[in-house]
Design an enzyme around this catalytic site. Sequence first.
Site, PDB file in Angstrom:
ATOM      1  N   CYS A 132      19.091  39.112  52.440  1.00 25.38           N
ATOM      2  CA  CYS A 132      20.192  38.600  51.624  1.00 25.38           C
ATOM      3  C   CYS A 132      19.844  38.829  50.140  1.00 25.38           C
ATOM      4  O   CYS A 132      18.755  39.294  49.807  1.00 25.38           O
ATOM      5  CB  CYS A 132      20.460  37.133  51.938  1.00 25.38           C
ATOM      6  SG  CYS A 132      19.304  35.941  51.218  1.00 25.38           S
TER       7      CYS A 132
ATOM      8  N   ARG B 128      39.031  47.690  31.519  1.00 20.15           N
ATOM      9  CA  ARG B 128      38.387  47.965  32.811  1.00 20.15           C
ATOM     10  C   ARG B 128      39.065  47.290  34.003  1.00 20.15           C
ATOM     11  O   ARG B 128      38.886  47.731  35.134  1.00 20.15           O
ATOM     12  CB  ARG B 128      36.906  47.539  32.771  1.00 20.15           C
ATOM     13  CG  ARG B 128      36.733  46.045  32.558  1.00 20.15           C
ATOM     14  CD  ARG B 128      35.343  45.686  32.074  1.00 20.15           C
ATOM     15  NE  ARG B 128      35.239  44.246  31.877  1.00 20.15           N
ATOM     16  CZ  ARG B 128      35.760  43.585  30.833  1.00 20.15           C
ATOM     17  NH1 ARG B 128      36.425  44.217  29.898  1.00 20.15           N
ATOM     18  NH2 ARG B 128      35.645  42.280  30.739  1.00 20.15           N
TER      19      ARG B 128
ATOM     20  N   CYS C  18      28.056  40.862  29.666  1.00 19.65           N
ATOM     21  CA  CYS C  18      28.834  42.081  29.445  1.00 19.65           C
ATOM     22  C   CYS C  18      29.516  42.029  28.085  1.00 19.65           C
ATOM     23  O   CYS C  18      29.688  43.033  27.423  1.00 19.65           O
ATOM     24  CB  CYS C  18      29.874  42.262  30.539  1.00 19.65           C
ATOM     25  SG  CYS C  18      29.239  43.133  31.956  1.00 19.65           S
TER      26      CYS C  18
HETATM   27 ZN   LIG Z   1      17.366  35.855  52.347  1.00 19.32          ZN
END
Ligand SMILES: [Zn+2]
Length: 270
Positions: free
Chosen positions: A170, A72, A187
């Site tokens: 955020c 990948r 993963c």
């Molecule tokens: Zn924030």
Amino acid sequence: MAFSNEQLERYSRHIILKEVGAKGQKKLLNAKVLIIGAGGLGAPAAMYLAAAGVGTIGIADADEVDLSNLQRQIIHSTQDIGKPKVESAKETMEAINPDVTVKTYHTFVTSENILDLVKKYDFIIDGTDNFPAKFLINDACVMAKKPFSHAGIIRFKGQLMTYVPGEGPCYRCVFKNPPPKDAVPTCKQAGVIGAMGGVIGSLQAMEAIKYIIGQGELLTGYLLTHDALKMEFRKVKLPSDTHNCAVCGDHPTITELIDYEQAECDGVHL
Ligand SMILES: [Zn+2]
């Protein structure tokens, strides 16, 4: 700064776009983007940003290229096995486009070094694969007032969001804290389809480019999720109230960077 004939030809498909033009291409050539993680997400992002002529690209990664990465992480080749990923990435980016200056940081990002690093750049791409790094990058970008693209991938799924200071939530507004250690498969444990890094990492490059040229709508205030098996993309509107966030809110309780201790995990809350 005038374009050379070679640059006019190299960037002709950009320059012909009304949203880019000569002005936008100059912005790209003057821009500085930091990519944290030279793996599944960082590889395509770095290659597209180098090809686009982003003038300065920083790349931070502590690892060496491993055979199991090559399924990948397309910026690295078989001959690069054992080489620091940042060196291998730099060679590929410079081979694509000699206009680009690549700065390498062969290190983990930590609470000690990340602020100095992000301050040098206009836009940051989070191409990491673990929650401690993702929260660290978020908090550092909030504190340094830097925009960044978050992404995560696992199995056949991916997710993406963009933070721009003062223009929306955020990552911590949405996800609060890292999940408990070992609560989420890595993963390595769960697997990831290689092309998923291409899909989501390319979208991160797209967000960086749009931010630099000042065109279009960024993925601020939204989380984009992708399920490749169903071939579905969903753009989920995030709560716009950031007032109570522990880091970007009105009265932040997190005022220093935190090095969370956790096993490597994928960084996807799917
Ligand atoms: Zn924030």
